[in-house]
Design a protein around this motif. Structure first.
Motif, mmCIF file in Angstrom:
data_model
loop_
_atom_site.group_PDB
_atom_site.id
_atom_site.type_symbol
_atom_site.label_atom_id
_atom_site.label_comp_id
_atom_site.label_asym_id
_atom_site.label_seq_id
_atom_site.Cartn_x
_atom_site.Cartn_y
_atom_site.Cartn_z
ATOM 1 N N LEU A 11 71.411 -15.894 23.068
ATOM 2 C CA LEU A 11 71.719 -14.615 23.180
ATOM 3 C C LEU A 11 70.816 -13.591 22.245
ATOM 4 N N GLN A 12 70.223 -14.239 21.433
ATOM 5 C CA GLN A 12 69.346 -13.507 20.527
ATOM 6 C C GLN A 12 67.913 -13.328 21.103
ATOM 7 N N VAL A 13 67.616 -14.271 21.856
ATOM 8 C CA VAL A 13 66.283 -14.306 22.569
ATOM 9 C C VAL A 13 66.594 -13.123 24.043
ATOM 10 N N TRP A 14 67.621 -13.267 24.635
ATOM 11 C CA TRP A 14 67.809 -12.317 25.511
ATOM 12 C C TRP A 14 67.830 -10.856 25.124
ATOM 13 N N LEU A 15 68.515 -10.725 23.906
ATOM 14 C CA LEU A 15 68.682 -9.187 23.402
ATOM 15 C C LEU A 15 67.287 -8.754 22.888
ATOM 16 N N ASP A 16 66.711 -9.594 22.262
ATOM 17 C CA ASP A 16 65.344 -9.366 21.974
ATOM 18 C C ASP A 16 64.340 -9.267 23.200
ATOM 19 N N GLY A 17 64.544 -9.192 24.222
ATOM 20 C CA GLY A 17 63.825 -9.043 25.298
ATOM 21 C C GLY A 17 63.862 -7.675 25.932
ATOM 22 N N PHE A 18 64.742 -6.840 25.359
ATOM 23 C CA PHE A 18 64.746 -5.533 25.712
ATOM 24 C C PHE A 18 64.500 -4.520 24.810
ATOM 25 N N GLY A 19 63.772 -3.206 24.948
ATOM 26 C CA GLY A 19 63.479 -2.132 23.985
ATOM 27 C C GLY A 19 64.288 -1.020 24.004
ATOM 28 N N ASP A 20 65.698 -1.440 24.527
ATOM 29 C CA ASP A 20 66.638 -0.322 24.076
ATOM 30 C C ASP A 20 67.814 -1.011 23.960
ATOM 31 N N GLY A 21 68.799 -0.392 23.405
ATOM 32 C CA GLY A 21 70.284 -0.862 23.316
ATOM 33 C C GLY A 21 70.496 -0.980 21.949
ATOM 34 N N PRO A 22 71.670 -2.043 21.792
ATOM 35 C CA PRO A 22 72.189 -2.490 20.389
ATOM 36 C C PRO A 22 71.190 -3.185 19.422
ATOM 37 N N GLN A 23 70.195 -3.624 20.185
ATOM 38 C CA GLN A 23 69.162 -4.486 18.955
ATOM 39 C C GLN A 23 68.340 -3.380 18.354
ATOM 40 N N GLN A 24 68.342 -2.256 19.015
ATOM 41 C CA GLN A 24 67.449 -1.357 18.141
ATOM 42 C C GLN A 24 68.375 -0.204 17.496
ATOM 43 N N ALA A 25 69.464 -0.267 17.409
ATOM 44 C CA ALA A 25 70.338 0.489 16.821
ATOM 45 C C ALA A 25 70.599 -0.110 15.146
ATOM 46 N N LEU A 26 70.493 -1.288 14.911
ATOM 47 C CA LEU A 26 70.785 -2.039 13.581
ATOM 48 C C LEU A 26 69.541 -2.828 13.260
ATOM 49 N N PRO A 27 69.249 -3.209 11.920
ATOM 50 C CA PRO A 27 68.386 -3.996 11.617
ATOM 51 C C PRO A 27 68.644 -5.601 11.963
ATOM 52 N N ALA A 28 67.760 -6.132 12.169
ATOM 53 C CA ALA A 28 67.823 -7.627 12.683
ATOM 54 C C ALA A 28 68.523 -8.346 11.424
ATOM 55 N N VAL A 29 69.408 -9.069 11.859
ATOM 56 C CA VAL A 29 69.988 -10.120 10.876
ATOM 57 C C VAL A 29 69.598 -11.682 11.137
ATOM 58 N N GLY A 30 69.357 -12.252 10.033
ATOM 59 C CA GLY A 30 68.957 -13.571 10.288
ATOM 60 C C GLY A 30 69.969 -14.771 10.410
ATOM 61 N N ARG A 31 70.945 -14.647 11.216
ATOM 62 C CA ARG A 31 71.861 -15.397 11.597
ATOM 63 C C ARG A 31 71.733 -16.889 12.007
ATOM 64 N N LEU A 32 70.813 -16.951 12.775
ATOM 65 C CA LEU A 32 70.269 -18.363 13.036
ATOM 66 C C LEU A 32 69.588 -19.047 11.744
ATOM 67 N N GLU A 33 69.039 -18.260 11.087
ATOM 68 C CA GLU A 33 68.288 -18.964 9.976
ATOM 69 C C GLU A 33 69.617 -19.390 9.031
ATOM 70 N N LEU A 34 70.625 -18.714 8.632
ATOM 71 C CA LEU A 34 71.619 -19.022 7.929
ATOM 72 C C LEU A 34 72.401 -20.163 8.356
ATOM 73 N N ILE A 35 72.765 -20.550 9.802
ATOM 74 C CA ILE A 35 73.295 -21.258 10.621
ATOM 75 C C ILE A 35 72.494 -22.689 10.032
ATOM 76 N N ALA A 64 74.482 -0.751 28.137
ATOM 77 C CA ALA A 64 75.911 -0.767 27.686
ATOM 78 C C ALA A 64 76.323 -1.959 28.001
ATOM 79 N N TYR A 65 76.159 -2.895 28.933
ATOM 80 C CA TYR A 65 76.656 -4.279 28.962
ATOM 81 C C TYR A 65 76.304 -5.063 27.835
ATOM 82 N N ARG A 66 74.911 -4.701 27.411
ATOM 83 C CA ARG A 66 74.436 -5.338 26.219
ATOM 84 C C ARG A 66 75.259 -4.937 24.853
ATOM 85 N N TRP A 67 75.753 -3.624 24.987
ATOM 86 C CA TRP A 67 76.374 -3.243 23.719
ATOM 87 C C TRP A 67 77.794 -3.985 23.709
ATOM 88 N N GLY A 68 78.368 -4.268 24.924
ATOM 89 C CA GLY A 68 79.546 -5.233 25.028
ATOM 90 C C GLY A 68 79.264 -6.560 24.319
#
Length: 195
Positions: free
Chosen positions: A58-82, A110-114
């Motif tokens: 999911l993270q790789v997929w979201l990072d492949g877009f230049g618009d949408g939710p991944q642009q609205a908030l700073p990245a979080v290192g969830r995978l690193e925490l896991i 919008a789909y990516r926001w969901g």
């Protein structure tokens, strides 16, 4: 007597997302490795592996877009925490990761926001689990469940404000609901629960 035409009420994206995913959310909450009566470190390792299998593609997929939710908030290192939690001394070995889920390359913002709604919301549940398990699984730090020092509330509020700003029309809300349902179905498959 003729009644005046009333405009359709504003549809609330958050309310629509909650309604569209509520049954899936209940199935997932009841079937997670940590939902049993006495979860242990093996259950936590199984949970983390499942979440990582879900979140990494999911993270790789979201990072492949230049618009949408991944642009609205700073990245979080969830995978690193896991990964840090899985590498903690005393953690039991877990199964190898499963194959990645293919996410649509032409998905609307919008789909990516969901989809992001489900990812961000999972942190709220993680904080609840942290409260229940921190003493039981001590001294493991449960980094992934603990999340940020300030808790998930400030990020969730910022996400909700951004969602409201970017997902407004009925078509956008329908796309967001489809994305959220797909995100839940993906993790339900990994958890071996019916989608």
């Amino acid at each position: 007597m003729n009644r005046p035409l009333q405009s359709a009420p504003d549809v609330d994206a958050l309310a629509a997302l909650r309604a569209a995913t509520s049954a899936r959310h209940e199935r997932l909450d009841g079937g997670l490795p940590l939902s049993g009566p006495a979860p242990d470190l093996h259950d936590y390792a199984t949970h983390l592996t499942m979440v990582r299998d879900w979140l990494a593609p999911l993270q790789v997929w979201l990072d492949g877009f230049g618009d949408g939710p991944q642009q609205a908030l700073p990245a979080v290192g969830r995978l690193e925490l896991i990964d840090a939690d899985l590498d903690e001394p005393g953690m039991p070995p877990v199964r190898a990761p499963s194959g990645p889920h293919a996410w649509p390359r032409d998905a609307s913002a919008a789909y990516r926001w969901g989809v992001a709604y489900v990812v961000e919301g999972s942190q709220l549940g993680g904080k609840v689990l942290y409260g229940k398990l921190s003493e039981r699984l001590a001294p493991h730090p449960l980094r992934y469940l603990r999340g940020a020092d300030e808790g998930p509330g400030p990020r969730w509020r910022a996400f909700m404000l951004a969602l409201k700003q970017h997902v407004k029309s009925p078509d956008e809300i329908a796309d967001a609901c489809a994305g959220a349902c797909a995100a839940f179905d993906s993790i339900l498959r990994l958890s071996k629960l019916p989608a």
